[in-house]
Scaffold this active site. Structure first.
Site, PDB file in Angstrom:
ATOM      1  CE  LYS A  95      20.948 -49.215 -10.801  1.00  0.00           C
ATOM      2  NZ  LYS A  95      21.507 -50.270 -11.947  1.00  0.00           N
TER       3      LYS A  95
ATOM      4  CE1 TYR B  30      21.024 -45.590 -11.339  1.00  0.00           C
ATOM      5  CE2 TYR B  30      21.857 -45.100  -8.937  1.00  0.00           C
ATOM      6  CZ  TYR B  30      21.960 -45.726 -10.223  1.00  0.00           C
ATOM      7  OH  TYR B  30      23.188 -46.391 -10.299  1.00  0.00           O
TER       8      TYR B  30
HETATM    9  N1  NAD Z   1      29.489 -45.770 -12.643  1.00  0.00           N
HETATM   10  C1  NAD Z   1      28.938 -45.980 -11.260  1.00  0.00           C
HETATM   11  O1  NAD Z   1      29.523 -44.961 -10.438  1.00  0.00           O
HETATM   12  C2  NAD Z   1      27.870 -46.785 -10.645  1.00  0.00           C
HETATM   13  C3  NAD Z   1      27.532 -46.877  -9.409  1.00  0.00           C
HETATM   14  C4  NAD Z   1      26.560 -47.773  -9.043  1.00  0.00           C
HETATM   15  C5  NAD Z   1      25.711 -48.407 -10.061  1.00  0.00           C
HETATM   16  N2  NAD Z   1      26.165 -48.544 -11.185  1.00  0.00           N
HETATM   17  C6  NAD Z   1      25.437 -49.100 -12.169  1.00  0.00           C
HETATM   18  O2  NAD Z   1      26.095 -49.845 -12.888  1.00  0.00           O
HETATM   19  C7  NAD Z   1      25.600 -50.202 -14.158  1.00  0.00           C
HETATM   20  C8  NAD Z   1      26.729 -49.669 -15.227  1.00  0.00           C
HETATM   21  O3  NAD Z   1      27.018 -48.471 -15.275  1.00  0.00           O
HETATM   22  P1  NAD Z   1      28.100 -47.505 -16.063  1.00  0.00           P
HETATM   23  O4  NAD Z   1      28.627 -46.594 -15.259  1.00  0.00           O
HETATM   24  O5  NAD Z   1      29.098 -48.957 -16.639  1.00  0.00           O
HETATM   25  O6  NAD Z   1      27.086 -46.897 -16.860  1.00  0.00           O
HETATM   26  P2  NAD Z   1      27.386 -46.638 -18.587  1.00  0.00           P
HETATM   27  O7  NAD Z   1      26.666 -45.771 -19.014  1.00  0.00           O
HETATM   28  O8  NAD Z   1      28.904 -46.684 -18.909  1.00  0.00           O
HETATM   29  O9  NAD Z   1      27.226 -48.096 -19.262  1.00  0.00           O
HETATM   30  C9  NAD Z   1      25.803 -48.457 -19.308  1.00  0.00           C
HETATM   31  C10 NAD Z   1      25.429 -49.072 -20.692  1.00  0.00           C
HETATM   32  O10 NAD Z   1      24.177 -49.646 -20.717  1.00  0.00           O
HETATM   33  C11 NAD Z   1      23.591 -49.449 -21.723  1.00  0.00           C
HETATM   34  N3  NAD Z   1      22.110 -49.081 -21.684  1.00  0.00           N
HETATM   35  C12 NAD Z   1      21.390 -48.244 -21.030  1.00  0.00           C
HETATM   36  N4  NAD Z   1      20.100 -48.597 -21.330  1.00  0.00           N
HETATM   37  C13 NAD Z   1      19.896 -49.824 -21.857  1.00  0.00           C
HETATM   38  C14 NAD Z   1      18.867 -50.409 -22.293  1.00  0.00           C
HETATM   39  N5  NAD Z   1      17.773 -49.931 -22.021  1.00  0.00           N
HETATM   40  N6  NAD Z   1      18.986 -51.588 -22.927  1.00  0.00           N
HETATM   41  C15 NAD Z   1      20.331 -51.983 -23.141  1.00  0.00           C
HETATM   42  N7  NAD Z   1      21.384 -51.455 -22.800  1.00  0.00           N
HETATM   43  C16 NAD Z   1      21.254 -50.103 -22.079  1.00  0.00           C
HETATM   44  C17 NAD Z   1      24.228 -48.120 -22.579  1.00  0.00           C
HETATM   45  O11 NAD Z   1      24.127 -48.041 -23.890  1.00  0.00           O
HETATM   46  C18 NAD Z   1      25.539 -48.400 -21.797  1.00  0.00           C
HETATM   47  O12 NAD Z   1      26.556 -49.015 -22.896  1.00  0.00           O
HETATM   48  C19 NAD Z   1      24.258 -49.177 -14.348  1.00  0.00           C
HETATM   49  O13 NAD Z   1      23.218 -50.123 -13.968  1.00  0.00           O
HETATM   50  C20 NAD Z   1      24.396 -48.463 -13.041  1.00  0.00           C
HETATM   51  O14 NAD Z   1      23.187 -47.819 -12.767  1.00  0.00           O
HETATM   52  C21 NAD Z   1      27.028 -47.493 -11.726  1.00  0.00           C
END
Ligand code: NAD
Length: 273
Positions: free
Chosen positions: A183, A179
Site C-alpha cells: 500500500k 500489506y
Molecule cells: N475494508 C477495509 O477496511 C479496507 C481498508 C483499507 C484498504 N482497503 C483496501 O480496499 C480494497 C477493497 O477492499 P474490500 O474491503 O472491498 O475487499 P473485498 O475483499 O470485499 O473486495 C476485494 C475484491 O477484489 C477482488 N480481487 C482480489 N484479488 C484480485 C486479483 N488479483 N485480481 C482481480 N480481482 C481481485 C476480490 O475477488 C474481491 O471481489 C483493497 O485494496 C483493500 O486492501 C480496505
C-alpha cells in the site's frame, strides 16, 4: 483595479465537471465486492457504463446482471496483462473510457519474524505485492494507454485514475509488513503517475481508507466489529463502503484534484496492534 472572479465561468465549469461521469465508461477492479462494488453502484447511478473487473467471476456476473444496462464484467487477475487488456477493451467498447478505480486487493497477516525467529514467508510477501502494487500499476499502465486515445474535454482532461491504498501505508500494524509495503507503494506511485500522465490529461489520486465495513470485516463477530469502530476518533464506527464511493465520485468530478492521497478514516491513527 482588483479583478473580480468570473463566477459565471466558475459555475459553467462546475457543471462541466459534474458531467464527467455521465455518459462515460468506467473500469472498476475488485468491483464484485466491498469498496469496489459500492463504487460500481455509485458510478452507475451517476450515469456511467461500468465494467467490473474481478477474479471472482460469479460475483461479478451477478452484480452486472443486477445492475443491467451498460454494466458489464470481465474476469481475471489484475496482475495478468492479457486479462487487463481484455477488460480495458471492454471498457473502451462500452463508451468513452475515462474513469479507472483500482479496488482489487488482498491482505496477509504475518510478522517479519515469528516467535521462534522464523522468517516471514517470502512467497506470501511477493503475492501481496504482486496483487496490490504490481496489479494496480498493471491496470494503470494499460488503462492510461487507452484513455490517452480519447478525445479530450474542453480543458484537455481525458480521464482520472483512483487507486486504493490504506492507512496501513502510513501506520502499518504489527503483522502488516507485506500489506503496508504494497500500500505504501501505491501511495508513492501517486505523484509520479500524475506527472507521467499529465501530458495526456489524466489525473491520478489515491484513497487511503481506514476501517471500512466490507465483507472482509463482516466476517468478524459483531462485538469485535463494534470494538474496532469504537477506536475511530469520530465518528466512532466503521466507514461505509458508500462513503468510499462518494469520495471516488468527488475525485472524478473535481478536475482540480490531482497527485494526492486522501485518507478516509474518521481521524483514525492505527496503534501498533
Ligand atoms: N475494508 C477495509 O477496511 C479496507 C481498508 C483499507 C484498504 N482497503 C483496501 O480496499 C480494497 C477493497 O477492499 P474490500 O474491503 O472491498 O475487499 P473485498 O475483499 O470485499 O473486495 C476485494 C475484491 O477484489 C477482488 N480481487 C482480489 N484479488 C484480485 C486479483 N488479483 N485480481 C482481480 N480481482 C481481485 C476480490 O475477488 C474481491 O471481489 C483493497 O485494496 C483493500 O486492501 C480496505
Amino acid at each position: 483595479m482588483v479583478r473580480s472572479p468570473d463566477w459565471a465561468a466558475a459555475e459553467r465549469l462546475s457543471y462541466r465537471f459534474a458531467m464527467l461521469i455521465d455518459n462515460t465508461s468506467a473500469l472498476v477492479t475488485g468491483g464484485a465486492s466491498g469498496l469496489g462494488e459500492a463504487t460500481v453502484r455509485a458510478l452507475v447511478r451517476k450515469g456511467a457504463a461500468c465494467t467490473i473487473f474481478d477474479r471472482d467471476e460469479a460475483r461479478a456476473r451477478v452484480l452486472a446482471e443486477e445492475l443491467g444496462g451498460a454494466t458489464g464484467y470481465a474476469a481475471g487477475d489484475v496482475g495478468d496483462a492479457a486479462a487487463v487488456e481484455d477488460a480495458v477493451a471492454k471498457a473502451t467498447e462500452a463508451g468513452t473510457f475515462r474513469i479507472v478505480v483500482n479496488c482489487a486487493g488482498i491482505g496477509w497477516a504475518q510478522r517479519t519474524i515469528g516467535r521462534q525467529g522464523e522468517p516471514h514467508d517470502l512467497e506470501a510477501f511477493k503475492t501481496v505485492v504482486a496483487v496490490n502494487l504490481t496489479g494496480t500499476f498493471n491496470v494503470m499502465r494499460i488503462a492510461a494507454g487507452a484513455i490517452s486515445k480519447t478525445v479530450p474535454l474542453d480543458d484537455g482532461e481525458r480521464g482520472v485514475i483512483v487507486n486504493t491504498a490504506s492507512v496501513a501505508a502510513f501506520e502499518g500494524q504489527i503483522g502488516q509488513i507485506s500489506y503496508s509495503a504494497s500500500k505504501g507503494g501505491i501511495v508513492a506511485m501517486t505523484v509520479p503517475a500524475a506527472r507521467d500522465l499529465a501530458p495526456v490529461g489524466i489525473r491520478v489520486c489515491t484513497i487511503a481508507p481506514g476501517l471500512m465495513d466490507t465483507p472482509l470485516l463482516g466476517l468478524l463477530p459483531e462485538e469485535q466489529r463494534r470494538a474496532l469502530g469504537s477506536g475511530v476518533l469520530f465518528p466512532r464506527r466503521l466507514g461505509y463502503p458508500a462513503e468510499f464511493a462518494q469520495l471516488v465520485v468527488s475525485i472524478a468530478e473535481n478536475g482540480y484534484l490531482n497527485g494526492e492521497t486522501i485518507r478516509l478514516d474518521g481521524g483514525l491513527r492505527m496503534p501498533p496492534k
